[in-house]
Design an enzyme around this catalytic site. Structure first.
Site, PDB file in Angstrom:
ATOM      1  N   ASP A 151       3.883  -6.029   3.402  1.00  0.00           N
ATOM      2  CA  ASP A 151       3.589  -4.983   4.385  1.00  0.00           C
ATOM      3  C   ASP A 151       4.629  -5.065   5.496  1.00  0.00           C
ATOM      4  O   ASP A 151       5.533  -5.910   5.460  1.00  0.00           O
ATOM      5  CB  ASP A 151       2.168  -5.158   4.938  1.00  0.00           C
ATOM      6  CG  ASP A 151       1.513  -3.842   5.347  1.00  0.00           C
ATOM      7  OD1 ASP A 151       2.252  -2.913   5.759  1.00  0.00           O
ATOM      8  OD2 ASP A 151       0.281  -3.735   5.266  1.00  0.00           O
TER       9      ASP A 151
ATOM     10  N   HIS B 290       3.316   3.581  12.869  1.00  0.00           N
ATOM     11  CA  HIS B 290       2.288   4.636  12.896  1.00  0.00           C
ATOM     12  C   HIS B 290       2.722   5.858  13.701  1.00  0.00           C
ATOM     13  O   HIS B 290       1.898   6.564  14.280  1.00  0.00           O
ATOM     14  CB  HIS B 290       0.944   4.090  13.402  1.00  0.00           C
ATOM     15  CG  HIS B 290       0.270   3.207  12.402  1.00  0.00           C
ATOM     16  ND1 HIS B 290      -1.062   2.832  12.513  1.00  0.00           N
ATOM     17  CD2 HIS B 290       0.731   2.611  11.255  1.00  0.00           C
ATOM     18  CE1 HIS B 290      -1.384   2.062  11.482  1.00  0.00           C
ATOM     19  NE2 HIS B 290      -0.304   1.911  10.716  1.00  0.00           N
TER      20      HIS B 290
ATOM     21  N   GLU C 145      -5.260   1.542   2.332  1.00  0.00           N
ATOM     22  CA  GLU C 145      -5.139   0.361   3.186  1.00  0.00           C
ATOM     23  C   GLU C 145      -5.407   0.716   4.633  1.00  0.00           C
ATOM     24  O   GLU C 145      -6.038  -0.055   5.373  1.00  0.00           O
ATOM     25  CB  GLU C 145      -3.745  -0.253   3.034  1.00  0.00           C
ATOM     26  CG  GLU C 145      -3.574  -1.615   3.695  1.00  0.00           C
ATOM     27  CD  GLU C 145      -3.107  -1.548   5.158  1.00  0.00           C
ATOM     28  OE1 GLU C 145      -3.083  -2.597   5.827  1.00  0.00           O
ATOM     29  OE2 GLU C 145      -2.756  -0.446   5.625  1.00  0.00           O
ATOM     30  N   GLU C 146      -4.917   1.871   5.057  1.00  0.00           N
ATOM     31  CA  GLU C 146      -5.017   2.260   6.464  1.00  0.00           C
ATOM     32  C   GLU C 146      -6.455   2.582   6.886  1.00  0.00           C
ATOM     33  O   GLU C 146      -6.740   2.701   8.068  1.00  0.00           O
ATOM     34  CB  GLU C 146      -4.121   3.471   6.744  1.00  0.00           C
ATOM     35  CG  GLU C 146      -2.634   3.234   6.499  1.00  0.00           C
ATOM     36  CD  GLU C 146      -1.984   2.302   7.502  1.00  0.00           C
ATOM     37  OE1 GLU C 146      -2.687   1.807   8.410  1.00  0.00           O
ATOM     38  OE2 GLU C 146      -0.767   2.066   7.382  1.00  0.00           O
TER      39      GLU C 146
ATOM     40  N   ASP D  54       5.842   2.583   6.660  1.00  0.00           N
ATOM     41  CA  ASP D  54       4.637   1.768   6.491  1.00  0.00           C
ATOM     42  C   ASP D  54       3.743   2.471   5.470  1.00  0.00           C
ATOM     43  O   ASP D  54       3.080   3.450   5.817  1.00  0.00           O
ATOM     44  CB  ASP D  54       3.935   1.613   7.833  1.00  0.00           C
ATOM     45  CG  ASP D  54       2.629   0.850   7.783  1.00  0.00           C
ATOM     46  OD1 ASP D  54       2.312   0.264   6.726  1.00  0.00           O
ATOM     47  OD2 ASP D  54       1.908   0.852   8.801  1.00  0.00           O
TER      48      ASP D  54
ATOM     49  N   HIS E 211       0.822  -1.213   0.000  1.00  0.00           N
ATOM     50  CA  HIS E 211       0.000   0.000   0.000  1.00  0.00           C
ATOM     51  C   HIS E 211       0.854   1.259   0.000  1.00  0.00           C
ATOM     52  O   HIS E 211       1.936   1.313   0.580  1.00  0.00           O
ATOM     53  CB  HIS E 211      -1.030  -0.022   1.138  1.00  0.00           C
ATOM     54  CG  HIS E 211      -0.482   0.094   2.525  1.00  0.00           C
ATOM     55  ND1 HIS E 211      -0.274   1.302   3.139  1.00  0.00           N
ATOM     56  CD2 HIS E 211      -0.168  -0.854   3.451  1.00  0.00           C
ATOM     57  CE1 HIS E 211       0.155   1.096   4.375  1.00  0.00           C
ATOM     58  NE2 HIS E 211       0.244  -0.196   4.588  1.00  0.00           N
TER      59      HIS E 211
END
Length: 338
Positions: free
Chosen positions: A226, A310, A203-204, A171, A65
Site C-alpha cells: 500500500d 486521497h 479497502e477504502e 492509492d 487494493h
C-alpha cells in the site's frame, strides 16, 4: 515492465469503492501475463496464482487494493443539484470548485458548487454534507441519466512532474504496479512459495475485499502493499518519508516481527533503498483484516511514500514502486531453505 505505462493504464479506470469492476478487469488483463487462473469475483476482487512446483510449498499472498476514494450520489434536489456522500475518505477540502464526472447511465459532467468569497461568511473547510454537484440540469433531466448510488470522481489525469508521476488513484493502483513488476522480475525463476495474488476491492471502506479473498485462499503469509505518507513542506518529518527513499517496511503490533526483520535484513543485503515505518497498534491497511482471517496469517506491510493522499493529484516516485517490487521478488524468489 514499464511501470509508468502500467500506472497510467490503471489510473485511467474509475473503480471507486464498491464499483471497482472497470479497474478490476484492466488489472486482471495485466495479471494474466504472469499468473494462472486469473479471475474477478462477484465482489470485484482480482485473484491469480503462480505455483512454485513443490507440493509442500507454503502460500504467500501478495495483496494491493484496486479501489479508490470518491463520492456517491445520495439525493437530487428540486433544482437538480446533487447531494453526495463519501466513498472512503476523500480530502473534501480539495473538491471545492472542481470539475467532476457523475458515472450514471452515461458520463455526466458537473462542477462542485461553492459560494464565491464575496458572499461567503464561512471560511472553514467543508464537510461532505456541505457540498453539492451542479450538473446544469433540472431535477427531471438529471433523474433521466443519474441514479442515487452513482459514483462521482474529480476530472484529474495522469501527468509527469519531472521524475515523479501524479494521478488520481495512485492509492493503491501503484501498489498493484509494484506487485506486477515483482512478478515480471520473478518470471521463469525459482520460487520459495506458491504465490497467490489479490488486487482487492473495498479497502477504502473497511478492508472488506482482502478479508474475503484471504478467507478463500488461506495463505500462510501475506505481504500487503500500500502507500504511505510522503514528505511535503508542511508535514512532520517523523511522520513521513521522502519520495525516492525506497520501500517502507512495516513494524507494528499487528504485524509479524520476524517477517519485518527478515525483510529489513533482505533489503540491506540486496542494497534496496528502504525506510522503517512504525505503526504502533494497527496499520490502516488490509494487513489489519488479513492477519486475523481463519487460523491467522503472518503479515507484513510494504509501502512507499506518496504526496497528497486521497486527493485527485496523488504523487509518487516510480523508483519507490520499483524498490518495493525488488524486495517482494527477493522475498518470494529463490530456493526454499527447508
Amino acid at each position: 515492465m514499464d511501470i509508468k505505462a502500467a500506472l497510467r493504464t490503471l489510473t485511467e479506470e474509475i473503480g471507486v469503492s464498491g464499483d471497482e469492476f472497470s479497474a478490476s478487469e484492466k488489472a486482471a488483463e495485466l495479471l494474466s501475463q504472469y499468473a494462472s487462473d486469473v479471475s474477478v469475483d462477484d465482489f470485484g476482487n482480482v485473484t491469480g496464482f503462480v505455483k512454485c512446483g513443490r507440493p509442500d510449498a507454503k502460500t504467500l499472498l501478495l495483496d494491493a487494493h484496486i479501489d479508490r476514494v470518491g463520492l456517491i450520489v445520495t439525493y437530487i434536489d428540486d433544482k437538480g443539484f446533487l447531494s453526495v456522500g463519501a466513498c472512503g475518505s476523500p480530502d473534501i477540502k480539495t473538491y471545492l470548485a472542481q470539475s467532476v464526472t457523475v458515472h450514471g447511465k452515461k458520463a455526466v459532467k458537473g462542477v462542485v458548487s461553492t459560494l464565491p468569497p464575496h458572499v461567503s461568511k464561512n471560511n472553514k473547510a467543508p464537510e461532505i454534507g456541505d457540498i453539492s454537484v451542479d450538473v446544469g440540469m433540472t431535477k427531471a433531466q438529471a433523474e433521466e441519466v443519474i441514479s442515487l448510488g452513482d459514483r462521482v470522481t474529480v476530472n484529474s489525469r495522469f501527468r509527469e512532474l519531472g521524475g515523479l508521476v501524479s494521478a488520481p488513484a495512485v492509492d493503491d493502483r501503484s501498489g498493484v504496479c509494484a506487485i506486477l513488476e515483482a512478478l515480471d522480475m520473478l518470471k521463469g525463476k525459482p520460487l520459495k512459495y506458491d504465490l497467490a495474488v489479490c488486487f482487492s476491492a473495498q479497502e477504502e471502506t473497511g478492508e472488506r475485499g482482502a478479508k474475503q479473498a484471504a478467507f478463500r485462499i488461506k495463505p500462510d503469509e501475506a505481504l500487503i502493499v500500500d502507500v504511505s505518507f510522503g514528505t511535503t513542506p508542511d508535514s512532520d518529518p517523523k511522520d513521513t518519508a521522502k519520495l525516492g527513499s525506497g520501500v517502507m517496511i512495516g513494524f507494528s503490533a499487528c504485524l509479524d516481527k520476524k517477517m519485518s526483520n527478515t525483510l529489513r535484513e533482505l533489503a540491506k543485503s540486496e542494497k534496496i533503498p528502504f525506510t522503517e515505518e512504525i505503526m504502533p497498534n494497527s496499520t490502516g491497511t488490509n494487513a489489519d483484516a488479513v492477519g486475523v482471517v481463519g487460523k491467522g496469517v503472518k503479515c507484513c506491510t510494504l509501502s512507499f511514500p506518496i504526496r497528497y493522499m486521497h486527493t485527485p493529484v496523488e504523487t509518487v516516485d516510480p523508483n519507490d514502486i520499483s524498490a518495493t517490487a525488488r524486495l517482494i521478488a527477493a522475498y518470494a524468489g529463490g530456493e526454499t531453505d527447508d
